[in-house]
Scaffold this active site. Sequence first.
Site, PDB file in Angstrom:
ATOM      1  N   SER A 113     -46.055  23.928 101.148  1.00  0.00           N
ATOM      2  CA  SER A 113     -47.403  23.367 101.280  1.00  0.00           C
ATOM      3  C   SER A 113     -48.038  23.539 102.641  1.00  0.00           C
ATOM      4  O   SER A 113     -49.204  23.177 102.820  1.00  0.00           O
ATOM      5  CB  SER A 113     -47.381  21.897 100.894  1.00  0.00           C
ATOM      6  OG  SER A 113     -47.362  21.776  99.498  1.00  0.00           O
ATOM      7  N   SER A 123     -51.994  16.111  95.330  1.00  0.00           N
ATOM      8  CA  SER A 123     -51.988  16.926  94.124  1.00  0.00           C
ATOM      9  C   SER A 123     -52.141  18.391  94.478  1.00  0.00           C
ATOM     10  O   SER A 123     -53.160  18.818  95.038  1.00  0.00           O
ATOM     11  CB  SER A 123     -53.125  16.510  93.184  1.00  0.00           C
ATOM     12  OG  SER A 123     -53.200  17.388  92.069  1.00  0.00           O
ATOM     13  N   ASN A 124     -51.138  19.194  94.125  1.00  0.00           N
ATOM     14  CA  ASN A 124     -51.208  20.633  94.359  1.00  0.00           C
ATOM     15  C   ASN A 124     -52.344  21.284  93.583  1.00  0.00           C
ATOM     16  O   ASN A 124     -52.869  22.321  93.979  1.00  0.00           O
ATOM     17  CB  ASN A 124     -49.871  21.274  93.966  1.00  0.00           C
ATOM     18  CG  ASN A 124     -48.754  20.887  94.904  1.00  0.00           C
ATOM     19  OD1 ASN A 124     -48.684  21.349  96.028  1.00  0.00           O
ATOM     20  ND2 ASN A 124     -47.875  20.013  94.446  1.00  0.00           N
TER      21      ASN A 124
END
Length: 393
Positions: free
Chosen positions: A105, A202-203
């Site tokens: 991320s 939230s990806n």
Amino acid sequence: MHAQSWHTFRPSCRQQGGRRRAATAAAAVAVCAMALGALAPPAASSARPDAVQQGLDALVRSDGLPAALASVQDVKGRARTYTAGVGDLATGAKVPDDGQVRVGSTTKTFTAVVVLQLVAEGKIGLDDKLDTHLPGLVRGEGIDGRGITVRQLLQHTSGIPDYEKEVGNAFLQRRYLEPRDILDIALRKTADFAPGTSWAYSNTNYVLAGLIVQKVTGRPLAEEIDKRVVRAVGLRHTYFPTAGDTTIRERHPRGNHQESAGVPWRDVTDIDPSASWAAGQMISTNSDLNRFYTALLAGDLLQDAQLAEMRTTVPLGDTGAGYGLGIMSRPLSCGGLYWGHGGDIMGYETRGGVTDDGRAAANVTVTAVPTDVATTRRVESAVDTALCSAKQK
């Protein structure tokens, strides 16, 4: 793929004329405890010259992680790299100095930078509704792209649910997923909350941000990140893997996965990271990440207005940490704070960033995603030790 934990950079170049300068919900924070790692500052760090090495050694010896590696840049611009453990459990090979790793991320900061550059160019508005750029695409139970903004995507206040738990096997099976495949998985779920009323990692937000970049530019996201960020600040060991590329190109420690404590490690270095895409697909080194975050905070990638927007945060409970637009601020035990965005992807966890004044930077990677919050906190503590030490040099 997580941002702090997500199942997942001396001269700087100027771009776009930037000048050099340096709805929170407690429940959402609790749900994302592993995702966010240790948000509160750990106990005050020692400035002993070997403190960073001791921290990495402890992650291997006491926490049982296969390997750890770090790169630290102090206030005088001096850089040092560290390694601990074994780079390949099958052969016993050493950990390569400053080896390439999957950064999960941390990719989100790269994606956010491109979006904010397009904002500066007048091609995207932070308060544009998603339907302005992706008409009719974002629909689901409690989800409507006509009422969700680009800013809410970048800050995780959209309420759009995360898809991550649904794609674990895709990594192990080396399955290729298109961004639309990922979005379809997410939109089968119910909204977490009404847009702008709370915060939840939230990806899916960043998959949508990547799709907006491609729609606006007419070019692949990977190409835009490479042109606008990677090459702009001279990141020589950073790239966005192409479709079907399951390997890591340069010297690297092997990534590992353990289903549960006591189970043998599984080598998961070679995976298809497409399930992460704009949310977590990139590969880099700790030194490149130090360079990236230093350039970003210096204003070399964004104009002043957009950098200020990026650094405007929502608080994450009472932790002292905040989430901006693709970047987080975290308190340091020695005073002040640092900016960065960690990431997890199967096989690797990375944490780190740059101090608020932009003078010291550090990134730490371990070659397995910790299975418990306590270990994640100790990885974060290693970053705190490195940055506090670098500030005092």
